[in-house]
Write a protein that holds these residues in place. Sequence first.
Motif, mmCIF file in Angstrom:
data_model
loop_
_atom_site.group_PDB
_atom_site.id
_atom_site.type_symbol
_atom_site.label_atom_id
_atom_site.label_comp_id
_atom_site.label_asym_id
_atom_site.label_seq_id
_atom_site.Cartn_x
_atom_site.Cartn_y
_atom_site.Cartn_z
ATOM 1 N N UNK A 1 2.088 39.138 -1.357
ATOM 2 C CA UNK A 1 1.785 37.907 -2.371
ATOM 3 C C UNK A 1 0.937 37.035 -2.282
ATOM 4 N N UNK A 2 0.719 36.286 -0.758
ATOM 5 C CA UNK A 2 -0.410 35.535 -0.322
ATOM 6 C C UNK A 2 -1.365 36.312 0.128
ATOM 7 N N UNK A 3 -1.544 37.411 0.739
ATOM 8 C CA UNK A 3 -2.836 38.087 0.609
ATOM 9 C C UNK A 3 -3.792 38.937 -0.284
ATOM 10 N N UNK A 4 -2.713 39.070 -0.530
ATOM 11 C CA UNK A 4 -2.677 40.565 -1.982
ATOM 12 C C UNK A 4 -3.753 40.619 -3.034
ATOM 13 N N UNK A 5 -4.008 41.018 -4.147
ATOM 14 C CA UNK A 5 -4.738 40.623 -5.370
ATOM 15 C C UNK A 5 -3.977 40.739 -6.137
ATOM 16 N N UNK A 6 -4.410 40.415 -7.361
ATOM 17 C CA UNK A 6 -3.436 40.073 -8.864
ATOM 18 C C UNK A 6 -2.863 40.541 -8.857
ATOM 19 N N UNK A 7 -3.982 41.896 -9.211
ATOM 20 C CA UNK A 7 -2.796 43.491 -9.452
ATOM 21 C C UNK A 7 -1.859 43.444 -7.862
ATOM 22 N N UNK A 8 -1.798 43.207 -7.068
ATOM 23 C CA UNK A 8 -0.465 43.532 -6.244
ATOM 24 C C UNK A 8 0.477 42.735 -6.351
ATOM 25 N N UNK A 9 -0.173 41.502 -6.941
ATOM 26 C CA UNK A 9 1.273 40.805 -7.280
ATOM 27 C C UNK A 9 1.737 41.016 -8.251
ATOM 28 N N UNK A 10 1.050 41.418 -8.986
ATOM 29 C CA UNK A 10 1.537 41.566 -10.635
ATOM 30 C C UNK A 10 2.777 42.473 -10.376
ATOM 31 N N UNK A 11 2.328 43.672 -9.468
ATOM 32 C CA UNK A 11 3.365 45.097 -9.157
ATOM 33 C C UNK A 11 4.609 44.408 -8.290
ATOM 34 N N UNK A 12 4.295 43.931 -7.337
ATOM 35 C CA UNK A 12 5.212 43.942 -6.687
ATOM 36 C C UNK A 12 6.448 41.722 -8.087
ATOM 37 N N UNK A 13 5.856 41.429 -9.038
ATOM 38 C CA UNK A 13 7.140 41.292 -9.696
ATOM 39 C C UNK A 13 7.746 41.682 -10.618
ATOM 40 N N UNK A 14 7.202 42.389 -10.821
ATOM 41 C CA UNK A 14 8.140 43.857 -11.697
ATOM 42 C C UNK A 14 8.798 44.919 -10.925
ATOM 43 N N UNK A 15 8.744 44.741 -9.677
ATOM 44 C CA UNK A 15 9.424 45.738 -8.594
ATOM 45 C C UNK A 15 11.020 45.388 -8.944
ATOM 46 N N UNK A 16 11.762 46.755 -9.799
ATOM 47 C CA UNK A 16 13.033 46.540 -9.629
ATOM 48 C C UNK A 16 13.869 45.869 -8.379
ATOM 49 N N UNK A 17 14.854 45.103 -9.290
ATOM 50 C CA UNK A 17 15.751 44.607 -8.226
ATOM 51 C C UNK A 17 15.382 43.671 -7.107
ATOM 52 N N UNK A 18 14.633 42.904 -7.552
ATOM 53 C CA UNK A 18 13.477 41.812 -6.572
ATOM 54 C C UNK A 18 14.362 40.690 -6.475
ATOM 55 N N UNK A 19 14.395 40.272 -5.759
ATOM 56 C CA UNK A 19 15.171 39.543 -4.694
ATOM 57 C C UNK A 19 14.886 37.665 -5.377
ATOM 58 N N UNK A 20 15.741 37.180 -5.677
ATOM 59 C CA UNK A 20 15.317 36.187 -6.393
ATOM 60 C C UNK A 20 14.637 35.736 -4.988
ATOM 61 N N UNK A 21 15.252 35.911 -4.004
ATOM 62 C CA UNK A 21 13.835 34.566 -3.098
ATOM 63 C C UNK A 21 12.908 35.054 -3.296
ATOM 64 N N UNK A 22 12.123 36.460 -3.352
ATOM 65 C CA UNK A 22 10.912 36.753 -3.934
ATOM 66 C C UNK A 22 10.154 36.475 -5.184
ATOM 67 N N UNK A 23 11.738 36.884 -6.462
ATOM 68 C CA UNK A 23 11.970 35.983 -7.701
ATOM 69 C C UNK A 23 11.019 34.263 -7.840
ATOM 70 N N UNK A 24 11.882 33.407 -6.922
ATOM 71 C CA UNK A 24 11.720 32.762 -6.753
ATOM 72 C C UNK A 24 10.193 31.890 -6.345
ATOM 73 N N UNK A 25 9.416 32.825 -5.180
ATOM 74 C CA UNK A 25 7.803 32.204 -4.849
ATOM 75 C C UNK A 25 7.065 32.805 -5.774
ATOM 76 N N UNK A 26 7.629 34.007 -6.245
ATOM 77 C CA UNK A 26 6.542 34.694 -7.138
ATOM 78 C C UNK A 26 6.457 32.695 -8.407
ATOM 79 N N UNK A 27 7.313 32.114 -8.979
ATOM 80 C CA UNK A 27 7.343 31.517 -9.840
ATOM 81 C C UNK A 27 6.928 30.128 -9.134
#
Length: 380
Positions: A122-148
């Motif tokens: 989320x910090x180092x990669x491109x916008x497309x990478x960040x979007x792919x992370x945000x769509x990841x199935x069963x994304x943890x609350x910790x990562x979801x909070x970081x996205x938000x």
Amino acid sequence: MTVLVQLNPSREPERAPRAEDLLSLARNNSPDARQRLLLGVMALCDASPPDGQLSPILGEIFLYLARQAERDIRKVLAARLAHADWAPPALVNVLALDEIEIAAPLLASSPVLRDEDLLQILIEASLDHQIAVARRPRLSGRVADAVIEQAVPAVLAAVATNRTAQISGEGFRRLVEHSRRVAALRGPLSRHPGLSQALAEQMYHWVGAALRESIATRFQVDERKFGSAVYDAIEGVIRRDPNEPVPVDTPEREEMERRLVMKLQAAGQLKPAILIRAARERRLSLVVHSLSALGGFTVNQVRQALNAPTPEPMYYACAAIGIDRAVFPTLLTELRKLNRGLPGDQGDPIWQRGALSHASAARAFRALVAPDPTEQRIAV
């Protein structure tokens, strides 16, 4: 040199090669060696080590491929490792930071990627990478909070559409707040199973007509009652001492209100909320001049709407400046108290038919009132 490899579907499954053979091929830059290496890696991935562990030699081969091999090999390797729980973490992380066409299957599925890895992406990669992370199935609350927390609109929209993401209550609250400015969030959030009644009612303030109806149906929101609550909650810049007597409309008072509107407009503070608070403060002249300035209408046209036998012209004038149709019935009641029961109650409650664009409402208003060529409009 890019090597195109055609795989024959009728060919017998490739036998898993020895680690030493693969390492030798990896150090050979000839086209034939590259093709054999690719086929060997694919065979190795299909016959993953049963004990879930890789030898140091195999780990070295994989890392070499990720750092030195052609794009085609890295792409195939990432696809084959997307579901492998035995894949070397260092290799998966290297490929996950590769260009998005290579990284995508790993970001979507790799069980090797941990929360710390996803947070780094989320910090180092491109916008497309960040979007792919945000769509990841069963994304943890910790990562979801970081996205938000990062508040990138496109990434927020991706996590809002992710029904399996473990979004916390606070995360939902912040997503709803972000939907004030990010329209792409409103549809996904209004349909999200995690949306609460309280947050749905909060969103009801700023979503469009279609989503408002959807929220009202799903959460059984009383639109008329809610419109009255919105009206009461609107804040403006006008304050009145409760002990101050109600002003009487005189030529002097009207001139004072006209000047106030000009000053607010010049300062960029003239908003529809001013008109609503003016009605609440029982300052009819301020209502008239505010609506004239905000809509680009003449004062006489606004007064025609106020004195019409039907509320239709006044509704269109208010819709043209952005006053919500859910708020209009309460505003209309206040205006009738100030204006001898006018606008009248003839005709149907047209505000129940659905929302209009500002431009369409302005055209409808001008079609219902007489033109006024003798009076200059207050500049918008």
